[in-house]
Design an enzyme around this catalytic site. Structure first.
Site, mmCIF file in Angstrom:
data_model
loop_
_atom_site.group_PDB
_atom_site.id
_atom_site.type_symbol
_atom_site.label_atom_id
_atom_site.label_comp_id
_atom_site.label_asym_id
_atom_site.label_seq_id
_atom_site.Cartn_x
_atom_site.Cartn_y
_atom_site.Cartn_z
ATOM 1 N N TYR A 24 11.065 -0.531 -6.499
ATOM 2 C CA TYR A 24 10.804 -1.699 -5.649
ATOM 3 C C TYR A 24 11.771 -1.689 -4.469
ATOM 4 O O TYR A 24 12.981 -1.541 -4.641
ATOM 5 C CB TYR A 24 10.998 -2.983 -6.462
ATOM 6 C CG TYR A 24 10.802 -4.228 -5.639
ATOM 7 C CD1 TYR A 24 9.565 -4.872 -5.605
ATOM 8 C CD2 TYR A 24 11.847 -4.740 -4.865
ATOM 9 C CE1 TYR A 24 9.381 -5.999 -4.824
ATOM 10 C CE2 TYR A 24 11.663 -5.866 -4.082
ATOM 11 C CZ TYR A 24 10.429 -6.489 -4.073
ATOM 12 O OH TYR A 24 10.242 -7.597 -3.294
ATOM 13 N N GLU A 36 7.626 -5.628 2.089
ATOM 14 C CA GLU A 36 7.833 -5.309 0.684
ATOM 15 C C GLU A 36 7.037 -4.060 0.343
ATOM 16 O O GLU A 36 5.837 -3.999 0.612
ATOM 17 C CB GLU A 36 7.348 -6.497 -0.157
ATOM 18 C CG GLU A 36 7.580 -6.347 -1.633
ATOM 19 C CD GLU A 36 7.045 -7.563 -2.386
ATOM 20 O OE1 GLU A 36 5.819 -7.772 -2.397
ATOM 21 O OE2 GLU A 36 7.868 -8.294 -2.953
#
Ligand code: GDP
Ligand code: MN
Length: 390
Positions: free
Chosen positions: A109, A197
């Protein structure tokens, strides 16, 4: 402004962030044609909606034949996609992104956003990416490292070592991560993003690939990005937003039942505060642009009235300088001619052309109650929403 995954990926590619090859398709035939251009025997078909959480909701489909690309596309375009981020009504899928599927060894992530509490641009990084992590971001599980960066320095040379370690990478993958983190910081600043993101960033073979990308851009900075303005799509599922952007007012739907139309953001906030102070609950924040025209005011008023929870409409307008109460009155009267106003309307006017505004409203068939005093007008609105009569 939220942009689609395919748009975000195209932007990230400009910053040398590796993304899978892919094509956009609006129907099964286009998807099949797109799949044929990709040198692979496994494809992923991804719904393009302004929301995440698609994987768990069936909005991301891995398929191993061209025919299945067509079928998956048909399926996705057929029904509204409901994910944890769309709300219960879901979103219509207008297009899909067809990509060559990636072999995934590990999901990481990586994100960057403005941390408002610390007033700093901050990286978020974790070696545990994928579909379950998004709920953990922003909580104190400690799984996601928060690494502030100083954007006043030369972004080409910022120290991204803590980001690379937080991803748990070293060696060749570590240097790829370094260049991805730098590209991300640069993209974030140059594009005036508020969030980027990449989840997941995957390890595939000896490469890192961004197989998903989410990006929101700062609406207030769009004026200096002519090339990005076209990314805004007329989202048919959100007529509120369309109206708001066309007519230049700010509107935020809230939970309460007192609809408000107010001149200026400061007064709009004060109005909401005063409603709460008197025990009421605002149905929205709405601030008219300076020198609003009759048409803009009418549109804003209609918007406030479209909220089914609204039990009363409170108009708080101060004619200051270029804003005149008579124009506001005309705007409200126009809205009332265009739609049936089913709730009591309370108006407080002050400032330029107040008398003219009052006269116009008294002569309209709106039946508005005019109250001179700000606080008294709010109290009356609260009382009315609670079931008292005007
Ligand atoms: P989101 O659920 O809306 O965030 O959509 P993502 O693009 O992140 O996809 C969700 C999940 O689908 C990912 O976490 C992966 O596990 C899986 N996925 C997406 N693309 C691929 C791919 O190319 N190959 C493989 N094997 N899995 C994928
Ligand atoms: Mn994702």
């Amino acid at each position: 402004m939220y942009i689609h995954e395919f748009q975000a990926k195209a932007l990230l590619a400009q910053y040398a962030i590796p993304v899978p090859e892919g094509c956009l398709a609006a129907d099964a035939d286009e998807a099949i044609a797109a799949a044929r251009t990709l040198d692979t025997d496994c494809w992923v078909v991804k719904a393009q909606i302004h929301a995440g959480g698609r994987g768990q909701a069936g909005g991301v489909r891995l398929v191993d034949s061209i025919e299945k690309v067509g079928k998956a596309t048909e399926r996705l375009l057929e029904e509204r996609l409901i994910t944890t981020q769309t709300g219960p009504e879901g979103m219509r899928v207008e297009r899909v992104l067809v990509e060559g599927a990636c072999e995934i060894e590990k999901e990481l992530y990586l994100g960057v956003l403005v941390d408002r509490a610390n007033a700093q641009v901050t990286f978020l990084a974790s070696p545990e990416g994928g579909m379950t992590i998004e709920a953990a971001v922003g909580t104190s599980t400690g799984q996601v490292a928060q690494i502030p960066i100083d954007i006043r320095h030369n972004l080409e040379r910022i120290d991204v070592t803590p980001v690379v370690s937080a991803l748990g990478l070293s060696g060749a993958l570590g240097s790829q991560a370094e260049s991805i983190a730098r590209g991300l910081a640069k993209a974030f600043v140059e594009l005036d993003a508020t969030l980027i993101e990449i989840n997941p960033l995957v390890v595939s073979g000896q490469r890192l690939v961004a197989i998903d990308a989410k990006m929101t851009l700062d609406d207030n900075a769009l004026a200096r990005h002519e090339d990005l303005q076209s990314l805004r799509e007329e989202d048919v599922t959100d007529p509120d937003r369309l109206e708001r952007e066309r007519h230049g007012y700010n509107y935020i739907r809230l939970d309460g039942d007192i609809a408000t139309v107010v001149t200026g953001a400061g007064l709009a906030l004060a109005t909401i505060d005063l409603i709460e102070l008197h025990g009421g609950r605002p149905a929205n924040f709405l601030d008219l642009p300076p020198a609003a025209t009759r048409v803009q005011i009418a549109a804003a008023t209609r918007q406030a009235l479209r909220n089914p929870k609204a039990r009363v409409l409170l108009i708080n307008a101060v004619g200051g300088g270029i804003t005149r109460c008579d124009v506001i009155a005309e705007g409200i009267a126009t809205a009332a001619r265009e739609m049936e106003v089913q709730v009591p309307v309370i108006v407080r006017f002050d400032g330029t052309s107040k008398e003219m505004g009052v006269m116009l409203l008294e002569n309209s068939r709106l039946g508005a109650t005019l109250v001179d005093d700000f606080s008294a007008a709010v109290r009356l609105a609260v009382q009315t929403a609670a079931g008292g009569t005007v």
